[in-house]
Design an enzyme around this catalytic site. Sequence first.
Site, mmCIF file in Angstrom:
data_model
loop_
_atom_site.group_PDB
_atom_site.id
_atom_site.type_symbol
_atom_site.label_atom_id
_atom_site.label_comp_id
_atom_site.label_asym_id
_atom_site.label_seq_id
_atom_site.Cartn_x
_atom_site.Cartn_y
_atom_site.Cartn_z
ATOM 1 N N ASP A 1 0.699 -1.643 0.219
ATOM 2 C CA ASP A 1 -0.469 -0.267 0.017
ATOM 3 C C ASP A 1 0.506 1.136 -0.016
ATOM 4 O O ASP A 1 2.006 1.594 0.431
ATOM 5 C CB ASP A 1 -0.893 0.252 1.419
ATOM 6 N N HIS B 1 2.485 2.903 -9.481
ATOM 7 C CA HIS B 1 2.483 2.327 -8.898
ATOM 8 C C HIS B 1 3.538 1.149 -9.799
ATOM 9 O O HIS B 1 4.066 0.579 -9.586
ATOM 10 C CB HIS B 1 1.044 1.589 -9.819
ATOM 11 N N GLU C 1 -12.476 -5.989 -5.702
ATOM 12 C CA GLU C 1 -12.126 -4.836 -5.471
ATOM 13 C C GLU C 1 -11.848 -2.677 -6.199
ATOM 14 O O GLU C 1 -12.424 -2.030 -6.572
ATOM 15 C CB GLU C 1 -12.443 -3.413 -3.203
ATOM 16 N N LEU D 1 11.964 -20.123 -5.468
ATOM 17 C CA LEU D 1 11.601 -18.866 -4.474
ATOM 18 C C LEU D 1 9.838 -19.294 -5.174
ATOM 19 O O LEU D 1 9.658 -19.387 -6.885
ATOM 20 C CB LEU D 1 11.373 -17.253 -4.298
HETATM 21 C C1 FPP Z 1 -2.123 -0.015 -3.353
HETATM 22 O O1 FPP Z 1 -1.921 1.474 -3.413
HETATM 23 C C2 FPP Z 1 -1.318 -0.135 -4.509
HETATM 24 C C3 FPP Z 1 -2.007 -1.374 -5.382
HETATM 25 C C4 FPP Z 1 -3.613 -1.169 -5.195
HETATM 26 C C5 FPP Z 1 -1.482 -2.103 -6.400
HETATM 27 C C6 FPP Z 1 -0.156 -2.376 -6.536
HETATM 28 C C7 FPP Z 1 0.632 -3.000 -7.094
HETATM 29 C C8 FPP Z 1 1.510 -2.543 -7.812
HETATM 30 C C9 FPP Z 1 2.912 -2.772 -6.670
HETATM 31 C C10 FPP Z 1 2.592 -2.084 -8.829
HETATM 32 C C11 FPP Z 1 2.812 -4.067 -9.469
HETATM 33 C C12 FPP Z 1 1.711 -4.679 -10.307
HETATM 34 C C13 FPP Z 1 1.691 -5.618 -10.658
HETATM 35 C C14 FPP Z 1 0.984 -5.623 -11.583
HETATM 36 C C15 FPP Z 1 2.743 -6.913 -10.907
HETATM 37 P P1 FPP Z 1 -2.569 2.552 -3.728
HETATM 38 O O2 FPP Z 1 -2.537 2.901 -4.738
HETATM 39 O O3 FPP Z 1 -4.165 1.922 -2.542
HETATM 40 O O4 FPP Z 1 -1.730 3.588 -2.050
HETATM 41 P P2 FPP Z 1 -2.401 4.300 -1.517
HETATM 42 O O5 FPP Z 1 -3.344 4.430 -0.231
HETATM 43 O O6 FPP Z 1 -1.331 5.693 -1.678
HETATM 44 O O7 FPP Z 1 -3.201 5.410 -2.627
#
Ligand code: FPP
Length: 239
Positions: free
Chosen positions: A14, A31, A61, A125
């Site tokens: 997150d 991302h 979601e 892994l």
């Molecule tokens: C949550 O942060 C993160 C996600 C919903 C996406 C996670 C994806 C990656 C780490 C990239 C890797 C991706 C793939 C396709 C393998 P948020 O966007 O909710 O952050 P915020 O809480 O600061 O808004």
Amino acid sequence: MTGRIPHHIAIVMDGNGRWATRRLLPRVAGHKKGLDALRQCVRHCGETGVKVLTVFAFSSENWKRPADEVSGLMELLAGALAREVPQLQAEGVRLHFVGERAGLSDKVRAGLVQAEAATAANTRLVFNVCFNYGGRWDIAQAAAKLAQQGETPTEESLGRALALAHVPDPDLLIRTGGEERLSNFVLWQCAYSELYFTDTLWPDFGDAALDEALADYARRERRFGRTSEQLAPVHRKVA
Ligand code: FPP
């Protein structure tokens, strides 16, 4: 790293959005940076002796997010499938994609199958990428599978029907980004996982941050319902 290493780590990655917003960048830039952090995390898990890594890349979601962010995440996945597999091969990583595939494009679905097949013989892994995944979805699909087979749901039969049945439950669940909740991730499997929350945003979660989480885990006493004394009997001196 020294001490007890968790066999299986699960991560809620997150904080990508906030990382980008703080830099006046679009959320998708966060991302992208998050994918860089994930690449390094996979590498470091291999180096430290972690055997299974499970990450929450796209939740059931997340479809509710703005359309450009959803398409950005789909493109990121498609690009990663095209580019990252040779390196994962070199590092001995076996990929599994966990989640509902029906909602994904044909191209992405074919990419998932190819990446899993290409890395199927690797043993260093196991890397589970949860995509279009929800813990409740998993429990419901397992129950539906059992019903279809006319099998009675028990802890064992449900456990075997879950989408993560190929790995033992996570020993350590990490959530970055400062929130302290599970958000429908590995609900069944984290019954006895140690939970670790950090304010560090996912794109900033590097080797040192993972080492810190591992050191914290090594200090925990896992009792699984038993008492401390049962785990390590102390020989008391009788005066
Ligand atoms: C949550 O942060 C993160 C996600 C919903 C996406 C996670 C994806 C990656 C780490 C990239 C890797 C991706 C793939 C396709 C393998 P948020 O966007 O909710 O952050 P915020 O809480 O600061 O808004």
